[in-house]
Write a protein that holds these residues in place. Structure first.
Motif, short mmCIF file in Angstrom:
data_model
loop_
_atom_site.label_atom_id
_atom_site.label_comp_id
_atom_site.label_asym_id
_atom_site.label_seq_id
_atom_site.Cartn_x
_atom_site.Cartn_y
_atom_site.Cartn_z
N LEU A 182 0.92 -0.89 0.13
CA LEU A 182 0.14 0.17 -0.13
C LEU A 182 0.99 1.15 -0.28
CD1 LEU A 182 -2.63 -0.98 2.78
CD2 LEU A 182 -2.95 -0.60 -0.17
N ASP A 183 2.27 1.13 0.39
CA ASP A 183 3.30 2.03 0.33
C ASP A 183 4.59 1.74 -0.12
OD1 ASP A 183 4.35 3.93 1.16
OD2 ASP A 183 5.06 3.68 3.26
N GLU A 224 0.87 0.94 -10.21
CA GLU A 224 0.57 0.81 -9.35
C GLU A 224 -0.54 -0.08 -9.32
OE1 GLU A 224 -1.51 2.86 -6.34
OE2 GLU A 224 -1.21 4.21 -7.44
N ARG A 225 -1.16 -0.64 -10.48
CA ARG A 225 -1.92 -1.09 -11.27
C ARG A 225 -1.54 -2.95 -10.28
NH1 ARG A 225 -5.98 -0.92 -14.75
NH2 ARG A 225 -6.50 -2.70 -14.60
N ALA A 252 -1.99 -3.56 -6.57
CA ALA A 252 -3.03 -3.45 -6.86
C ALA A 252 -4.50 -5.12 -7.20
CB ALA A 252 -4.26 -2.58 -7.74
N ARG A 253 -3.19 -6.12 -7.71
CA ARG A 253 -3.38 -6.91 -8.58
C ARG A 253 -3.01 -7.78 -7.39
NH1 ARG A 253 -1.03 -8.34 -13.29
NH2 ARG A 253 -1.72 -6.50 -13.18
N ARG A 267 -2.33 -7.23 -4.14
CA ARG A 267 -3.25 -7.17 -2.86
C ARG A 267 -4.55 -8.14 -3.17
NH1 ARG A 267 -1.84 -1.64 -3.39
NH2 ARG A 267 -3.76 -0.85 -4.12
N ALA A 268 -4.60 -8.40 -4.22
CA ALA A 268 -5.19 -9.09 -4.60
C ALA A 268 -5.93 -10.34 -4.37
CB ALA A 268 -6.74 -8.79 -6.15
N PHE A 327 -13.15 -6.46 -7.27
CA PHE A 327 -11.88 -6.07 -7.40
C PHE A 327 -11.15 -7.14 -7.99
CE2 PHE A 327 -13.29 -3.56 -3.81
CZ PHE A 327 -13.35 -1.97 -4.61
#
Ligand SMILES: Nc1ncnc2c1ncn2[C@@H]1O[C@H](COP(=O)(O)OP(=O)(O)O)[C@@H](O)[C@H]1O
Ligand SMILES: [Mg+2]
Lengths: 464, 226
Positions: free
Chosen positions: B58-59, B78-79, B82-83, B85-86, B114
């Protein structure tokens, strides 16, 4: 994020904050309503005014009015150009690239009157002072719905005669003043303007207790015959020739007819002008109607006319067009202001919404949402509000228009050219107004979208 | 031995610039293994949450090197983060962060929004709810549940996508002793039975005592513990 997931998120948000979003969307609704309503009204007014009252893709040129000739000029007979438009000028103008067709018009150069109408209105009415002109049959042909063509009846020939009783009962003897023998002729076809019919129906008929003339009645088979009195009127007799009566028949209604008068086939008027005034009154049209290829060509055609010493007979069409356009623009500005206020509402509501959803947005990010997903979510919400507000606005505008038309139909007295509807809602207006609603909603939300995208999930989720 | 869940080399994080600059993490080097519960302890403000945010991708504003299962997090945009994390990371927070307007089941299946998940989100939600010991509560709203139950829902949500890593920030901070013990038992079981790497930031000695390993921070730096 899949479209399905986006739709689910938007649906959840709508059911959760529907009230606030509806309030925010109200400004969009009001603005879209005003935009659609005003523009539809303007388009409707323009269609009636320019379609029926003042057509725009045509211009009628006539010689510039000259100052009265001085006494000396009268005495010497000089400086007096013959009236009308020179045939060469007609020729040049009809070849102008902006001109689709040219139709000369010729006014009666002699006094006349008209009487008739018993067949349809029960008694003869008429005028001792008739205005009349002749137009090229081709100009009028599309407007003739009945079986009688608009053309010179003598073109088909006729039996020799010296009095009307020599001819069939429906015909008359066309016997020019200086001729020994005439020719049997069918009644001369006459057309009148829809304007005249409206004036008669809405003004003259009620005042004199006469029945109204239905357009179908006027144009129906065989039409109405009446009597034309040539060569004499209340104002006096013609310069030459003997006064005589001829039969005429109303064969149609056309915008090309004289506003307040009768219009005949050009060759007939040429013959009679020659008979009652002289050859120059037969060859020089009193005006020239030019149908332009597009409305935009009118200006250059008018300019070409000016070079021939001709001016547009009637600038009402352009005046009306400018008036309607600027009125639409002004009212659209009002609607635009309402939309801006609506967008401000949206901006405010969405700002609140995003700050209330701060943690939630942080959570979504932690669970795998990209900033793009967050942007899509807030934007989709704005689009939903905009679409709802826009469609409701357009829908309400249509309902309001329908109500206005209903009230106008039941409460307003008849007036010339009173339309069935004052509004016009073309597809582009419906789609365009709704799109404006969406556009303003989205624009209003943009700032909130930026904020939502920038939310730092770590900070938003706090120390928890 | 397989790749460790995390390897950190000299990771530092500074907030603010100039005079206002504050170093929240100071050259932290650390390895976190899969199948273990790692407790991160330390006084308030020592950098625990900062470390967790870095582990959670996240950071990205740190210096040093962080690799997750051998992948350098700095190499991801960034993408991709996010993936990641998902798919690989489940988060559990002190204040649960459940959405009050959604049912328990819909809360648990929020991750499905997501990430493409195979299968029906609702039945997957039932599955993980059963796993955390909350069968039959899926239609309730979160506010009908006790604190301990809410945290179980949050854990079920974290487990929804079967992540290989669970990051928990003070998961028992708002719970009574009995509930805390149950939550810790749940987390330990996820590490043992499923081989997940479980990282738990905690103040609570009861919690850290159940961990396989304890990492202590003070003023952003590691304090070597037993
Ligand atoms: N987003 C941030 N901006 C500025 N300072 C921060 C931010 N996050 C954390 N800090 C600071 O970094 C330090 C460590 O904070 P944090 O990691 O939350 O500590 P802990 O979780 O151990 O209590 C604190 O001094 C905090 O004020
Ligand atoms: Mg903390």
């Amino acid at each position: 994020m899949t479209p399905g997931a986006l739709a689910l998120l938007v649906r959840r948000e709508l059911s959760r904050s529907g009230g606030a979003l509806a309030t925010a969307g109200f400004g969009i609704l009001a603005g879209t309503f005003a935009l659609a309503f005003f523009v539809a009204l303007g388009l409707g007014a323009r269609a009636v005014l320019l379609g029926d009252v003042f057509p725009l893709d045509r211009v009628e040129l006539e010689p510039e009015a000259r100052p009265e000739p001085g006494l000396l000029a009268l005495l010497t007979g000089r400086g007096k150009a013959p009236p009308g438009i020179a045939p060469e000028a007609v020729e040049r103008l009809s070849r102008h690239p902006g001109v689709a067709a040219a139709y000369p018009k010729l006014k009666f150069a002699f006094p006349s009157g008209a009487f008739g109408g018993k067949e349809i209105i029960g008694r003869d009415v008429g005028t001792h002072e008739m205005l009349a002109d002749g137009v090229a049959p081709a100009l009028v042909a599309p407007d003739i719905k009945g079986p009688t063509p608009f053309e010179d009846p003598l073109a088909r020939g006729g039996a020799a005669c010296s009095v009307d009783s020599d001819c069939a009962s429906s015909e008359y003897c066309e016997l020019p003043s200086d001729a020994a023998r005439g020719q049997c002729s069918a009644p001369v076809p006459v057309i009148v303007s829809p304007y005249l019919v409206e004036i008669f129906n809405k003004g003259i008929a009620p005042a004199h207790g006469l029945p109204q003339l239905g357009m179908t009645l006027v144009t129906r088979a065989q039409g109405v015959t009446f009597r034309l009195q040539l060569g004499v009127s209340m104002m006096g007799a013609a310069k030459r020739g003997k006064s005589r009566d001829v039969k005429a028949r109303l064969v149609g209604v056309s915008r090309s007819a004289l506003d307040l008068g009768a219009t005949l086939p050009l060759p007939v008027v040429e013959r009679w002008n020659r008979e009652y005034f002289g050859p120059e009154a037969a060859t020089r049209p009193s005006s020239l109607l030019l149908r332009t290829k597009t409305a935009a060509d009118v200006a250059s055609v008018v300019q070409a006319g000016a070079a021939e010493g001709l001016v547009a007979r009637d600038s009402r069409a352009r005046d009306v067009s400018v008036l309607v356009t600027s009125t639409i623009a002004l009212l659209s500005l009002v609607a635009g202001t309402m939309l801006v206020v609506g967008a401000t509402n949206i901006a405010h509501t969405f700002r609140m919404l995003v700050s209330e959803r701060r943690r939630e947005i942080g959570l979504y990010r932690a669970l795998g949402a990209t900033p793009g997903d967050i942007r899509a979510w807030v934007l989709a919400l704005a689009v939903a509000v905009g679409v709802a507000g826009g469609l409701a606005g357009v829908g309400l505008a249509r309902v309001a228009a329908w109500l206005v038309d209903l009230l106008a139909a039941t409460h307003l007295p008849d007036f010339p050219f009173k339309p069935a509807s004052f509004f016009l809602f073309p597809a582009w207006l419906v789609v365009g107004a709704a799109a404006f609603g969406v556009g303003f909603a989205v624009t209003g939300a943009l700032f909130a979208v930026r904020r939502a995208v920038k939310i730092d999930p770590m900070e938003a989720l706090g120390s928890g | 031995m397989s790749v460790p869940a995390y390897e950190l080399q000299a990771v530092s994080r500074t907030f603010g610039v100039g005079d206002a600059a504050r170093r929240a993490l100071d050259a932290v080097s650390l390895t976190i293994e899969a199948g273990e519960v790692t407790a991160i302890t330390g006084p308030s403000g020592s950098g625990k949450s900062t470390l967790l945010a870095i582990l959670g991708a996240l950071d990205a504003g740190y210096v040093g090197r962080v690799s997750l299962q051998g992948v350098d997090l700095a190499s991801l945009d960034e993408r991709a983060r996010a993936r990641l994390r998902a798919q690989k990371i489940g988060f559990v927070f002190q204040s649960f962060h459940l959405l009050a307007h959604l049912s328990v089941r819909d809360n648990v299946s929020v991750p499905a929004l997501f990430a493409r998940s195979a299968g029906d989100p609702a039945s997957r939600a039932e599955e993980v709810l059963a796993r955390v010991g909350l069968p039959g509560r899926s239609r309730d709203r979160p506010d009908a549940l006790s604190g301990g139950q809410r945290q179980r829902v949050a854990i079920a949500r974290a487990l929804f996508a079967s992540p290989e890593i669970l990051l928990c920030d003070e998961p028992t901070g708002n719970l009574d002793r009995a509930s805390s013990a149950e939550i810790v038992a749940l987390l330990v079981r996820e590490a043992r039975e499923r081989g997940r790497a479980v990282v738990v930031v905690t103040h609570d000695p009861e919690v850290s005592s159940r961990a396989d390993r304890e990492v202590s921070l003070r003023d952003g730096a590691l304090v070597e513990a037993a």
